[in-house]
Scaffold this motif. Structure first.
Motif, PDB file in Angstrom:
ATOM      1  N   ASP A 130      -4.184  -9.688 168.138  1.00  0.00           N
ATOM      2  CA  ASP A 130      -4.433  -8.283 167.826  1.00  0.00           C
ATOM      3  C   ASP A 130      -5.623  -8.098 166.875  1.00  0.00           C
ATOM      4  O   ASP A 130      -6.355  -7.120 166.949  1.00  0.00           O
ATOM      5  N   ILE A 131      -5.796  -9.057 165.992  1.00  0.00           N
ATOM      6  CA  ILE A 131      -6.898  -8.921 165.027  1.00  0.00           C
ATOM      7  C   ILE A 131      -8.210  -9.190 165.748  1.00  0.00           C
ATOM      8  O   ILE A 131      -8.343 -10.201 166.428  1.00  0.00           O
ATOM      9  N   PRO A 132      -9.156  -8.281 165.621  1.00  0.00           N
ATOM     10  CA  PRO A 132     -10.411  -8.473 166.354  1.00  0.00           C
ATOM     11  C   PRO A 132     -11.143  -9.731 165.901  1.00  0.00           C
ATOM     12  O   PRO A 132     -11.014 -10.174 164.748  1.00  0.00           O
ATOM     13  N   ASN A 133     -11.919 -10.270 166.814  1.00  0.00           N
ATOM     14  CA  ASN A 133     -12.589 -11.533 166.533  1.00  0.00           C
ATOM     15  C   ASN A 133     -13.604 -11.424 165.407  1.00  0.00           C
ATOM     16  O   ASN A 133     -13.925 -12.418 164.759  1.00  0.00           O
ATOM     17  N   GLU A 134     -14.098 -10.230 165.188  1.00  0.00           N
ATOM     18  CA  GLU A 134     -15.083 -10.106 164.109  1.00  0.00           C
ATOM     19  C   GLU A 134     -14.462 -10.486 162.769  1.00  0.00           C
ATOM     20  O   GLU A 134     -15.156 -10.822 161.823  1.00  0.00           O
ATOM     21  N   ASN A 135     -13.158 -10.354 162.702  1.00  0.00           N
ATOM     22  CA  ASN A 135     -12.499 -10.628 161.431  1.00  0.00           C
ATOM     23  C   ASN A 135     -12.203 -12.103 161.227  1.00  0.00           C
ATOM     24  O   ASN A 135     -11.562 -12.488 160.266  1.00  0.00           O
ATOM     25  N   GLU A 136     -12.596 -12.917 162.183  1.00  0.00           N
ATOM     26  CA  GLU A 136     -12.296 -14.332 162.048  1.00  0.00           C
ATOM     27  C   GLU A 136     -13.427 -15.005 161.291  1.00  0.00           C
ATOM     28  O   GLU A 136     -14.600 -14.724 161.514  1.00  0.00           O
ATOM     29  N   TRP A 162      -1.417  -9.797 155.525  1.00  0.00           N
ATOM     30  CA  TRP A 162      -1.131 -11.099 156.097  1.00  0.00           C
ATOM     31  C   TRP A 162      -2.427 -11.832 156.361  1.00  0.00           C
ATOM     32  O   TRP A 162      -3.394 -11.243 156.818  1.00  0.00           O
ATOM     33  N   VAL A 163      -2.429 -13.130 156.090  1.00  0.00           N
ATOM     34  CA  VAL A 163      -3.580 -13.938 156.458  1.00  0.00           C
ATOM     35  C   VAL A 163      -3.071 -15.031 157.394  1.00  0.00           C
ATOM     36  O   VAL A 163      -2.066 -15.685 157.113  1.00  0.00           O
ATOM     37  N   LEU A 164      -3.723 -15.163 158.538  1.00  0.00           N
ATOM     38  CA  LEU A 164      -3.325 -16.189 159.489  1.00  0.00           C
ATOM     39  C   LEU A 164      -4.389 -17.276 159.507  1.00  0.00           C
ATOM     40  O   LEU A 164      -5.574 -16.983 159.393  1.00  0.00           O
ATOM     41  N   ALA A 165      -3.929 -18.527 159.667  1.00  0.00           N
ATOM     42  CA  ALA A 165      -4.901 -19.608 159.602  1.00  0.00           C
ATOM     43  C   ALA A 165      -4.645 -20.618 160.704  1.00  0.00           C
ATOM     44  O   ALA A 165      -3.510 -20.813 161.151  1.00  0.00           O
ATOM     45  N   GLU A 166      -5.713 -21.213 161.141  1.00  0.00           N
ATOM     46  CA  GLU A 166      -5.612 -22.344 162.074  1.00  0.00           C
ATOM     47  C   GLU A 166      -6.356 -23.495 161.428  1.00  0.00           C
ATOM     48  O   GLU A 166      -7.560 -23.392 161.184  1.00  0.00           O
ATOM     49  N   VAL A 224      -9.301 -17.126 150.202  1.00  0.00           N
ATOM     50  CA  VAL A 224      -8.240 -17.958 150.746  1.00  0.00           C
ATOM     51  C   VAL A 224      -8.777 -19.354 151.063  1.00  0.00           C
ATOM     52  O   VAL A 224      -8.154 -20.356 150.751  1.00  0.00           O
ATOM     53  N   PHE A 225      -9.959 -19.369 151.634  1.00  0.00           N
ATOM     54  CA  PHE A 225     -10.555 -20.664 151.954  1.00  0.00           C
ATOM     55  C   PHE A 225     -10.734 -21.504 150.694  1.00  0.00           C
ATOM     56  O   PHE A 225     -10.396 -22.682 150.647  1.00  0.00           O
ATOM     57  N   GLN A 226     -11.241 -20.875 149.659  1.00  0.00           N
ATOM     58  CA  GLN A 226     -11.458 -21.629 148.430  1.00  0.00           C
ATOM     59  C   GLN A 226     -10.152 -22.175 147.884  1.00  0.00           C
ATOM     60  O   GLN A 226     -10.088 -23.261 147.319  1.00  0.00           O
ATOM     61  N   ASN A 227      -9.128 -21.383 148.107  1.00  0.00           N
ATOM     62  CA  ASN A 227      -7.830 -21.806 147.646  1.00  0.00           C
ATOM     63  C   ASN A 227      -7.365 -23.040 148.429  1.00  0.00           C
ATOM     64  O   ASN A 227      -6.835 -23.985 147.862  1.00  0.00           O
ATOM     65  N   TYR A 228      -7.552 -22.999 149.740  1.00  0.00           N
ATOM     66  CA  TYR A 228      -7.226 -24.155 150.569  1.00  0.00           C
ATOM     67  C   TYR A 228      -7.914 -25.401 150.022  1.00  0.00           C
ATOM     68  O   TYR A 228      -7.321 -26.441 149.836  1.00  0.00           O
ATOM     69  N   GLU A 229      -9.180 -25.253 149.820  1.00  0.00           N
ATOM     70  CA  GLU A 229      -9.971 -26.376 149.373  1.00  0.00           C
ATOM     71  C   GLU A 229      -9.388 -26.933 148.074  1.00  0.00           C
ATOM     72  O   GLU A 229      -9.190 -28.139 147.919  1.00  0.00           O
ATOM     73  N   ALA A 230      -9.087 -26.027 147.164  1.00  0.00           N
ATOM     74  CA  ALA A 230      -8.580 -26.448 145.866  1.00  0.00           C
ATOM     75  C   ALA A 230      -7.239 -27.155 146.006  1.00  0.00           C
ATOM     76  O   ALA A 230      -7.006 -28.198 145.387  1.00  0.00           O
ATOM     77  N   THR A 248     -11.422 -28.366 159.756  1.00  0.00           N
ATOM     78  CA  THR A 248     -11.998 -27.057 160.093  1.00  0.00           C
ATOM     79  C   THR A 248     -10.896 -26.026 159.941  1.00  0.00           C
ATOM     80  O   THR A 248      -9.776 -26.254 160.397  1.00  0.00           O
ATOM     81  N   ILE A 249     -11.208 -24.944 159.322  1.00  0.00           N
ATOM     82  CA  ILE A 249     -10.195 -23.913 159.174  1.00  0.00           C
ATOM     83  C   ILE A 249     -10.729 -22.568 159.666  1.00  0.00           C
ATOM     84  O   ILE A 249     -11.862 -22.187 159.373  1.00  0.00           O
ATOM     85  N   SER A 250      -9.904 -21.882 160.479  1.00  0.00           N
ATOM     86  CA  SER A 250     -10.258 -20.535 160.928  1.00  0.00           C
ATOM     87  C   SER A 250      -9.272 -19.571 160.302  1.00  0.00           C
ATOM     88  O   SER A 250      -8.064 -19.792 160.368  1.00  0.00           O
ATOM     89  N   LEU A 251      -9.792 -18.526 159.719  1.00  0.00           N
ATOM     90  CA  LEU A 251      -8.916 -17.547 159.073  1.00  0.00           C
ATOM     91  C   LEU A 251      -9.069 -16.217 159.765  1.00  0.00           C
ATOM     92  O   LEU A 251     -10.183 -15.779 160.090  1.00  0.00           O
TER      93      LEU A 251
END
Lengths: 949, 441
Positions: free
Chosen positions: A855-861, A910-914, A939-945, A925-928
């Protein structure tokens, strides 16, 4: 009546004297003293020291004195919250007074005192006042709900005031209805999807009835609210239009403009073949013209709006050209706007008149106005082909005046005319060349150089002319340098024999002596082209250029639609969406025109293409760079905030991304040239040659832009980092604070270490946060009970809540903190890890996850790389779970593990991640995906940390 | 909504500062002073955005009124409110000047508290405000009086209070028109329009229901077809001795007392009037305008140092009528060194400070003609820029309505009190003035 004497006391010891007078027994003296205090307050003196003395005067039956004391209270209560409590009793008592004027005054003033403790006491009196028998009290109480909501939204909801406010829409008194509508509209703006103003045919009917009876201001509130309604079908929209049209005859211009807004919006729903549609169009013109006889400031607002209306529906005013003729003593801002509209309305039918006017204007005094008039002549030539010849001769006449800026402006527009009608007016080049020396503005120089290069074969001394410019190459602006480079290359391709030296000279200047990458790159491209394949070079550099389109500064259609929904407001004056200039969550909602729903025919207006033309590329060959780029910049400054719950934020986000796409494409097309768009076309690759498949690099650019927007200068603490110093002792008179944010069993805490590095004892600590992106606020006071003696260190933990006021911060996780002690107030800012905001119930159902992801448009990825991480997927999953990032599913494809994860922020986003993990490869590789894409970076920075610790 | 309202003197000192919203800080006061007032002519828009804060300003003589906001407010409403604020202040203490504002600052704060609540404009009709904002306190009111005040302030007829009594019921209607013209040197009308106002002074008892009729083309045509069932047309107030039967009104706007929905459906103008003077309607016409004067300019440049100017004015209305306060303003170049004027009628003077020859004629009858000729000596200059030749402008006053508007009737009904339409004494007056009446030369 000589109150002015209160302004004149400036003696020393004044405060002391005033104090004595305030405590005087004589009523008159007291009143005089309060007046003096107010006068000092007005001119900006600090009279807060008199707080208790002034408040003591509150208990009086003299209404004038009471009002003055209230005025004082509203100003200073915030700085003296504890003492403000003293006033509560009087307020509560006044709310019960027999006189309705006093009841209303009390409730009105109480709402203006922004002290938490007082708001608690306000609830009961407010509840009574909302149901008061007197309409004057009810209408005041309605506004007070909006005030209270601004201070403490939660309280208003908990106390059920919103429902009472909704009931007031059915009140018998029109003014109560109007104020209730105003208050609800304002509250609804900060809760985009709350459905607060649940507008249905019944409520609309009530509003339309109240519209006929309430004050002019009330009519504005109601009309502005009506504009947000979407009728169910064309019949309903027609019946509303019929009941709104009488407002077009109101003496108040704002009522007229708001009515125009409602009509413009609802007209979209009407089938075009309907008789009523035509009638409505005719009815709109006269009131718009009448607005031009209002005071100049209102004329300005009206003209800015007419500019939008003319773009959306040119047919309305097409016969009214004359009213936009400039009057000699119009203020300059009115003149400039009129000129803009004249050009938009210019057509074959009226062009002769328009040109005669423009020529007249070109001899006026004001430089900006004259320039714009000259430019307008050029635009007429491009717009109305039949007039081109007359325009060119007019421009030549103007060049003969030899007024420097007129000549320069004329040359710039003649260049555009050449672009539109190639090989038609070259005879004028000789005249232009005579004025070469007088050109001192880059744009005019660049235009002239472009002309010389373009028609090099017909100008005998083209090489001499260009050579003369080359002498001061390094002092020219980039715009001129680029043009000169291109022009000389063109010249070389046309007359290779005699200009070889020249071209070598310019290529070496551009590539070796210049620091400008654009210039250098263009130089190298030419150099390589010329040295490898001169035939190809000829094909590229001398390629036929696409003709420029007639309208060069149309507002981009989606923005125009949004602005039409904001007729009469500041957005329509600035020609910018509200999100570009309004802080916080208010401006986030993007409004759109509703397409026609009822009849199945295509009733879209042909001039705008499909109303839902979201994915369309910019329409004109020369898009309006100014607007779009401006938009882009604004977007960087305040992307739509992530504060609203996801579903409502979605359309906004989508649009935002579209603007960005437009802008990105645009800046690619426009390339490196900030100035006249036609310049860009002088560069080898004509923009029109860009194929549709260009989309791919564009979306790449999009990501870059997001990176820029979200992540510049963002440095974040790691997962459970050691405490960092937030406030160095140097900056805080010896107080040092270091700290860390943690989430422990669902509670967010700010753990701090406070050290006293000064010589004296510190006490009376208190802490406050500025508004921030996620509404973080202290859940209780800062608990430091014992004074901090020199060289002592103390630990303190402050529990935080997330229900505080919200304002978008940059970076998103920035928090501004103020700490107070007995010495002073200190400010610092720190950044919290976003994982602190991940809720424990952030695990999404599988099905929901799948649906939401789609549902979330691809531009938001957004995609990121996590480098040098040596965990396997299970270990990573466990580690992430520790900070409330939940793995929902795992899939293994070709030795690559894909983890699907979800997390939920405290504000419901909500944040979804792959997460893709390949055995043996240390790079993940992470897609949010998220409806509010600006959180992705955090969120990405948090993942990294998390993963690296 | 409006976040704050400030009033400054010409130096930028704050005279009044009232903040309604928390997002507006004290620094906003200074931002406007520094960026707008002290910037002199640099700011070229009535709306200024400074650091994400928007400022709306209007100027009255040398007083600045500024409204401030951080939200996407209704801009037209803010300006309308600022004008209204000026009207209210003028109604209370006369001219808006620094002295008057300082002398009445307590009153102004009281007004600002009443007419703007949390930035939302509330009832701002002076008639209603004066019943309870008096600067005398409201101790002595009875309960009935209080509820009467509140019902008036919030009520449907917020502009009129109940219980008004006059021994003599009387009303005055002034039709005030300003005629605007822009004419080319060759005598071609580039644009012309009349903007008119109907101002009413009513001294009527009770709550009278009024109905106003004029020679509006739409109404007259309708009646012509429908067999003139409305007997109102008979009582002709205007003494319509001459001119057209009916006029085409391009557009009109009404005071808030007029029932707009009724005008929209039946084109009838019915209302309960405020007490005293107010503006009933404004209108605009562009067709068949009687242009009271025609200006024929002739400018000849004799070499670089001399200009010859000849201007003829012709009056174009019935010979029995007299125009008054006629003034023709002929602009002269900036480098004028001397002027010689000869005129047949009135007095003419060169005013160096205004860069113009001003020709004044006290009275002039219709269908007459007059002429002025002038020789202008110029100083030689190096200035390359040509003289812009501003248009010749005119001022005058004539005792008729250039649009051709006639008042047909104004009927008064008051069912509860015992006076009828016939007992009301009615006066009508027509005044046509020049608006921007310019001829290019």
């Amino acid at each position: 009546m000589t109150d002015s004497k209160y302004f004149t006391t400036t003696k020393k010891g004044e405060i002391f004297e005033l104090k004595a007078e305030l405590n005087s027994d004589k009523k008159e003296k007291k009143k005089e003293a309060v007046k003096k205090v107010i006068a000092s307050m007005t001119v900006g003196k600090d009279v807060s020291a008199l707080f208790p003395d002034v408040v003591n005067c509150m208990q009086t039956d003299n209404l004038e004195l009471k009002k003055l004391v209230y005025l004082y209270l509203m100003n200073y209560a915030k700085s003296q919250p504890d003492m403000a409590i003293m006033a509560v009793n009087t307020f509560v008592k006044d709310c019960e007074d027999l006189n309705p004027l006093i009841r209303a005054l009390a409730v009105r003033t109480m709402g203006c005192i922004r002290v938490d403790k007082i708001t608690e006491y306000l609830c009961e009196p407010l509840r009574k006042c909302l149901k008061d028998e007197d309409p004057y009290v009810r209408k005041t109480a309605a506004v007070c709900v909006a005030k209270l909501h601004d201070i403490n939204a939660q309280l208003v909801e908990d106390q059920g005031f919103l429902d009472t406010l909704k009931d007031l829409i059915s009140d018998s008194n029109p003014m109560v209805v109007a104020n209730a509508v105003a208050a609800l509209s304002e509250i609804a703006e900060s809760h985009p999807n709350s459905n607060l103003l649940d507008l249905n045919p019944q409520t609309i009917n009530k509003l339309l009835t109240a519209l006929n009876e309430c004050t002019e201001w009330g009519q504005i509130f109601i009309l502005d609210c009506l504009a947000n309604y979407t009728p169910r079908d064309d019949r309903e929209s027609q019946s509303i239009c019929e009941r709104v049209t009488p407002r077009l005859s109101h003496a108040n211009s704002a009522v007229v403009l708001s009515a125009v807004k409602v009509l413009m919006k609802f007209m979209e729903m009407l089938p075009k073949d309907l008789d009523y549609y035509g009638t409505l169009l005719k009815k709109l013109a006269p009131p718009l013209v009448t607005l031009l006889s209002a005071e100049p400031e209102l004329q300005y607002v009206a003209l800015r709006n007419i500019n939008l209306i003319v773009q959306r529906r040119p047919e309305i005013l097409k016969h009214e050209m004359k009213v936009f003729f400039v009057k000699y003593n119009d203020p300059i801002y009115v003149k400039l706007e009129k000129l803009d509209i004249m050009i938009r309305l210019a057509s074959q039918a009226n062009i002769a008149q328009v040109l005669a006017e423009l020529k007249e204007y070109a001899t006026e005094v004001d430089v900006d106005f004259v320039r714009k008039a000259v430019r307008a002549i050029g635009r007429c030539a491009i717009k109305v082909e039949q007039s081109a010849e007359r325009c060119v001769s007019t421009l030549l006449d103007l060049i003969q005046t030899k007024v420097n800026y007129v000549v320069q402006e004329a040359i710039v527009v003649i260049k555009d005319i050449f672009r539109k009608y190639p090989n038609k007016y070259e005879s004028v080049i000789a005249t232009l060349c005579e004025h070469l020396e007088s050109l001192d503005e880059p744009e005019a120089r660049a235009a002239m150089i472009w002309i010389v290069g373009e028609y090099a074969e017909r100008i005998d001394n083209a090489d001499e002319l260009l050579e003369s410019f080359l002498e001061g190459f390094h002092d020219e602006s980039t715009q001129v340098q680029l043009q000169l480079l291109t022009a000389i290359v063109k010249l070389f391709l046309k007359k290779p024999t005699e200009t070889q030296e020249l071209v070598q000279q310019v290529l070496s200047l551009a590539t070796q002596d210049s620091d400008n990458p654009d210039l250098r790159d263009r130089g190298y491209i030419y150099w390589r082209l010329l040295s490898t394949d001169p035939v190809a070079a000829k094909e590229v550099v001398l390629a036929e250029k696409p003709l420029i389109s007639e309208e060069t500064d149309l507002i981009e259609p989606t923005l125009l639609e949004e602005l039409i929904c904001h007729i009469g407001t500041l957005a329509s004056v600035y020609h910018k969406p509200p999100s570009a200039f309004v802080e916080g969550s208010r401006g986030v909602q993007h409004k759109r025109l509703a397409g026609s729903a009822g009849s199945g025919e295509s009733v879209e207006s042909p001039d705008t293409g499909s109303a839902a033309g979201v994915s369309e590329a910019p329409p004109a060959v020369i898009p309006s760079q100014g607007d779009l780029l401006g938009d882009l910049l604004n977007l960087d400054l305040t992307p739509p905030t992530a504060t609203g719950p996801p579903p409502a934020a979605a359309p906004g986000m989508q649009l935002g991304a579209m603007d960005l796409l437009g802008g990105g494409l645009d800046s690619l097309l426009g390339g490196d040239i900030g100035g006249s768009p036609a310049m860009g076309a002088g560069f080898g690759a004509p923009p029109a040659a860009m194929p549709a498949s260009f989309n791919a690099p564009v979306s790449g650019g999009l990501d870059d832009l997001f990176d820029l927007g979200g992540g510049v200068g963002m440095t974040m603490g790691s997962y459970t980092p050691p405490k960092t110093v937030w406030l160095p002792a140097m900056k805080a008179k010896g107080l040092e604070i270091s700290g860390v944010f943690v989430r422990r069993s669902g509670v967010i805490q700010m753990e701090m270490t406070l050290s006293n590095k000064a010589m004296s004892v510190m006490s009376d600590f208190a802490i406050q946060f500025n508004r921030n992106s996620f509404g973080l606020a202290p859940a209780g006071p800062l608990q430091i009970l014992t004074p901090l003696s020199p060289n002592q260190t103390i630990e303190a933990a402050l529990p935080l809540s997330t229900v505080g006021p919200v304002m978008k911060m940059e970076p998103l996780n920035n928090l501004q903190v103020a700490v107070k002690n007995n010495i002073d107030v200190f400010y610092f800012s720190c950044q919290y890890p976003i994982s602190m905001l991940f809720l424990e119930d952030g695990k999404m159902e599988r099905q929901v996850f799948l649906a939401t992801w789609k549902d979330i448009p691809n531009e938001n990825e957004s995609q990121f790389q996590i480098k040098d991480c040596h965990l396997n997927s299970d270990a990573a999953s466990n580690k992430l779970q520790g900070s409330n990032i939940f793995t929902i599913a795992k899939r293994t494809v070709e030795g690559q593990d894909m983890l699907y994860q979800s997390m939920k922020l405290t504000n419901g986003i909500w944040v979804l991640a792959e997460l893709r993990v390949q055995a043996g490869n240390p790079n993940y590789t992470i897609s949010l995906k998220c409806r509010a894409p600006e959180v992705s970076q955090c969120v990405f920075q948090n993942y990294e940390a998390v993963l690296k610790n | 909504m409006i976040g704050g309202l400030f009033i400054y003197n010409h130096k930028g000192e704050v005279l009044i500062s009232r903040v309604y919203r928390d997002d507006i800080g004290r620094n906003a006061v200074d931002a406007f002073r520094v960026n707008v007032i002290h910037a002199r002519q640099q700011v070229r828009s009535p709306v200024t955005n400074i650091a994400r804060t928007s400022f709306f300003h209007v100027k009255r003589s040398n007083i600045w009124l500024a409204a401030v906001t951080k939200q996407n407010v209704n801009a037209a409403m803010v300006f309308e409110f600022l004008y209204k604020m000026c009207d209210v202040m003028t109604a209370y203490f006369g001219k808006i000047s620094e002295e008057n504002i300082k002398n009445n600052f307590v009153l102004i704060y009281e007004l600002l508290d009443e007419i703007l609540d949390f930035g939302y404009p509330q009832n701002s009709e002076t008639g209603a405000l004066k019943t309870f904002i008096t600067q005398q306190g409201i101790k002595g009111q009875t309960k009935e009086e209080q509820s009467q005040i509140t019902s008036q302030v919030t009520g449907q007829i917020g502009w009129r209070r109940e219980g008004i009594k006059y021994r003599r019921n009387e009303l005055f209607l002034d039709v005030l028109e300003s005629v605007n013209l822009l004419m080319s040197p060759q005598g071609q009308v580039l644009s012309a329009h009349v903007s008119g106002r109907v101002v009413m002074k009513s001294y009527l008892s009770g709550m009278p229901e009024c109905k106003f009729g004029m020679n509006d083309k739409i109404v007259i045509d309708k009646q012509g077809k429908g067999g003139a069932s409305d007997d109102a047309g008979k009582s002709d107030l205007g003494g319509g001795s001459s001119g057209k039967q009916s006029i085409a009104i391009d557009d009109c706007t009404f005071h808030q007392c007029v029932r707009l929905s009724k005008f929209d459906s039946e084109r009838s103008i019915s209302f309960i009037p405020p007490d005293g003077e107010y503006e009933l309607m404004r209108y605009r016409t562009t067709k068949d305008i009687i242009l009271p004067f025609r200006v024929i300019p002739l400018v000849r440049e004799v070499g670089r140092t001399k200009l010859e100017v000849k201007v003829v004015i012709k009056s174009n209305f019935k010979p029995s009528l007299l125009a008054q306060k006629i003034e023709v303003r002929i602009p002269t170049p900036l480098n004028t060194s001397g002027v010689q004027v000869i005129c047949m009628k009135g007095k003419a003077k060169y005013k160096a400070s205004e860069n113009a020859i001003v020709w004044k004629i006290k009275r002039m009858a219709g269908m007459k003609e007059s002429q002025i000729s002038a020789e202008i000596e110029l100083l030689p200059t190096n200035d390359k820029k040509k003289w812009a030749r501003p248009p010749i402008s005119m001022n005058f006053e004539v005792p008729f309505a250039p649009s051709g508007l006639k008042v047909r009737y104004l009927k008064v009904f008051e069912s509860k009190l015992n006076y009828s339409d016939h007992d009301v004494i009615k006066w009508v007056r027509y005044i046509g003035r020049s608006g921007i009446y310019e001829t290019r030369c």
